[in-house]
Design a protein around this motif. Sequence first.
Motif, PDB file in Angstrom:
ATOM      1  N   TYR A 151     119.491  32.461 128.922  1.00  0.00           N
ATOM      2  CA  TYR A 151     120.892  32.763 129.198  1.00  0.00           C
ATOM      3  C   TYR A 151     121.766  31.576 128.852  1.00  0.00           C
ATOM      4  O   TYR A 151     121.381  30.432 129.066  1.00  0.00           O
ATOM      5  CB  TYR A 151     121.047  33.115 130.685  1.00  0.00           C
ATOM      6  N   ASP A 152     122.942  31.877 128.362  1.00  0.00           N
ATOM      7  CA  ASP A 152     123.919  30.867 127.979  1.00  0.00           C
ATOM      8  C   ASP A 152     125.181  31.120 128.809  1.00  0.00           C
ATOM      9  O   ASP A 152     126.030  31.921 128.420  1.00  0.00           O
ATOM     10  CB  ASP A 152     124.204  30.994 126.483  1.00  0.00           C
ATOM     11  N   PRO A 153     125.281  30.502 129.987  1.00  0.00           N
ATOM     12  CA  PRO A 153     126.402  30.793 130.877  1.00  0.00           C
ATOM     13  C   PRO A 153     127.740  30.352 130.304  1.00  0.00           C
ATOM     14  O   PRO A 153     127.824  29.388 129.554  1.00  0.00           O
ATOM     15  CB  PRO A 153     126.075  30.009 132.145  1.00  0.00           C
ATOM     16  N   LYS A 154     128.772  31.096 130.692  1.00  0.00           N
ATOM     17  CA  LYS A 154     130.109  30.785 130.174  1.00  0.00           C
ATOM     18  C   LYS A 154     130.790  29.658 130.952  1.00  0.00           C
ATOM     19  O   LYS A 154     131.684  29.001 130.449  1.00  0.00           O
ATOM     20  CB  LYS A 154     130.975  32.043 130.169  1.00  0.00           C
ATOM     21  N   ASP A 155     130.389  29.464 132.217  1.00  0.00           N
ATOM     22  CA  ASP A 155     130.952  28.382 133.033  1.00  0.00           C
ATOM     23  C   ASP A 155     129.977  28.066 134.167  1.00  0.00           C
ATOM     24  O   ASP A 155     128.934  28.695 134.302  1.00  0.00           O
ATOM     25  CB  ASP A 155     132.345  28.746 133.565  1.00  0.00           C
TER      26      ASP A 155
ATOM     27  N   ALA B  38     130.199  28.527 137.398  1.00  0.00           N
ATOM     28  CA  ALA B  38     130.036  29.612 138.376  1.00  0.00           C
ATOM     29  C   ALA B  38     129.039  30.645 137.856  1.00  0.00           C
ATOM     30  O   ALA B  38     128.182  31.134 138.610  1.00  0.00           O
ATOM     31  CB  ALA B  38     131.381  30.260 138.681  1.00  0.00           C
ATOM     32  N   ASP B  39     129.139  30.983 136.587  1.00  0.00           N
ATOM     33  CA  ASP B  39     128.206  31.921 135.976  1.00  0.00           C
ATOM     34  C   ASP B  39     126.795  31.339 135.998  1.00  0.00           C
ATOM     35  O   ASP B  39     125.823  32.035 136.305  1.00  0.00           O
ATOM     36  CB  ASP B  39     128.661  32.216 134.538  1.00  0.00           C
ATOM     37  N   GLN B  40     126.671  30.072 135.701  1.00  0.00           N
ATOM     38  CA  GLN B  40     125.372  29.399 135.738  1.00  0.00           C
ATOM     39  C   GLN B  40     124.786  29.452 137.148  1.00  0.00           C
ATOM     40  O   GLN B  40     123.612  29.776 137.321  1.00  0.00           O
ATOM     41  CB  GLN B  40     125.512  27.954 135.281  1.00  0.00           C
ATOM     42  N   ALA B  41     125.580  29.135 138.157  1.00  0.00           N
ATOM     43  CA  ALA B  41     125.111  29.140 139.542  1.00  0.00           C
ATOM     44  C   ALA B  41     124.657  30.538 139.959  1.00  0.00           C
ATOM     45  O   ALA B  41     123.644  30.690 140.652  1.00  0.00           O
ATOM     46  CB  ALA B  41     126.208  28.629 140.471  1.00  0.00           C
ATOM     47  N   ARG B  42     125.366  31.572 139.521  1.00  0.00           N
ATOM     48  CA  ARG B  42     125.015  32.955 139.855  1.00  0.00           C
ATOM     49  C   ARG B  42     123.648  33.306 139.284  1.00  0.00           C
ATOM     50  O   ARG B  42     122.788  33.843 139.985  1.00  0.00           O
ATOM     51  CB  ARG B  42     126.086  33.897 139.302  1.00  0.00           C
ATOM     52  N   VAL B  43     123.428  32.971 138.017  1.00  0.00           N
ATOM     53  CA  VAL B  43     122.162  33.296 137.364  1.00  0.00           C
ATOM     54  C   VAL B  43     121.022  32.477 137.970  1.00  0.00           C
ATOM     55  O   VAL B  43     119.932  32.997 138.227  1.00  0.00           O
ATOM     56  CB  VAL B  43     122.265  33.088 135.843  1.00  0.00           C
TER      57      VAL B  43
ATOM     58  N   PRO C 274     121.072  20.919 128.028  1.00  0.00           N
ATOM     59  CA  PRO C 274     122.485  20.789 127.671  1.00  0.00           C
ATOM     60  C   PRO C 274     122.813  21.620 126.431  1.00  0.00           C
ATOM     61  O   PRO C 274     121.959  21.831 125.569  1.00  0.00           O
ATOM     62  CB  PRO C 274     122.664  19.304 127.378  1.00  0.00           C
ATOM     63  N   GLU C 275     124.028  22.087 126.379  1.00  0.00           N
ATOM     64  CA  GLU C 275     124.491  22.822 125.199  1.00  0.00           C
ATOM     65  C   GLU C 275     124.446  21.895 123.991  1.00  0.00           C
ATOM     66  O   GLU C 275     124.699  20.698 124.105  1.00  0.00           O
ATOM     67  CB  GLU C 275     125.933  23.304 125.395  1.00  0.00           C
ATOM     68  N   PRO C 276     124.134  22.450 122.814  1.00  0.00           N
ATOM     69  CA  PRO C 276     124.081  21.606 121.613  1.00  0.00           C
ATOM     70  C   PRO C 276     125.453  21.073 121.190  1.00  0.00           C
ATOM     71  O   PRO C 276     125.550  20.047 120.546  1.00  0.00           O
ATOM     72  CB  PRO C 276     123.499  22.523 120.545  1.00  0.00           C
ATOM     73  N   GLN C 277     126.512  21.792 121.584  1.00  0.00           N
ATOM     74  CA  GLN C 277     127.865  21.341 121.262  1.00  0.00           C
ATOM     75  C   GLN C 277     128.695  21.288 122.537  1.00  0.00           C
ATOM     76  O   GLN C 277     128.608  22.192 123.362  1.00  0.00           O
ATOM     77  CB  GLN C 277     128.559  22.301 120.300  1.00  0.00           C
TER      78      GLN C 277
ATOM     79  N   GLY D  61     129.713  25.676 126.887  1.00  0.00           N
ATOM     80  CA  GLY D  61     129.396  26.105 128.245  1.00  0.00           C
ATOM     81  C   GLY D  61     128.695  24.968 128.941  1.00  0.00           C
ATOM     82  O   GLY D  61     128.501  23.912 128.353  1.00  0.00           O
ATOM     83  N   PRO D  62     128.277  25.164 130.184  1.00  0.00           N
ATOM     84  CA  PRO D  62     127.617  24.067 130.894  1.00  0.00           C
ATOM     85  C   PRO D  62     126.230  23.758 130.314  1.00  0.00           C
ATOM     86  O   PRO D  62     126.093  22.829 129.538  1.00  0.00           O
ATOM     87  CB  PRO D  62     127.544  24.548 132.330  1.00  0.00           C
TER      88      PRO D  62
END
Length: 59
Positions: A5-9, A11-16, A31-34, A38-39
């Motif tokens: 999964y690639d969370p958008k922010d 909060a989305d990361q914490a939910r998943v 970490p995101e490559p760029q 996202g987080p």
Amino acid sequence: MVKFYDPKDRADQARVEAILRGKGIEYFLLPEPQEGIGPQQIHVAEEDLPFAEALLRKG
């Protein structure tokens, strides 16, 4: 481990993460490559991928 999964922010990361933890699915964050996308990406074991995807669809 495979990218799940690639969370958008954050909060989305914490939910998943909470969904995965609640069902005992181990995961790790990369970490995101760029910067600015996202987080962090969430990775799970390949054998857990179908179950993790089903959990996320239930939401």
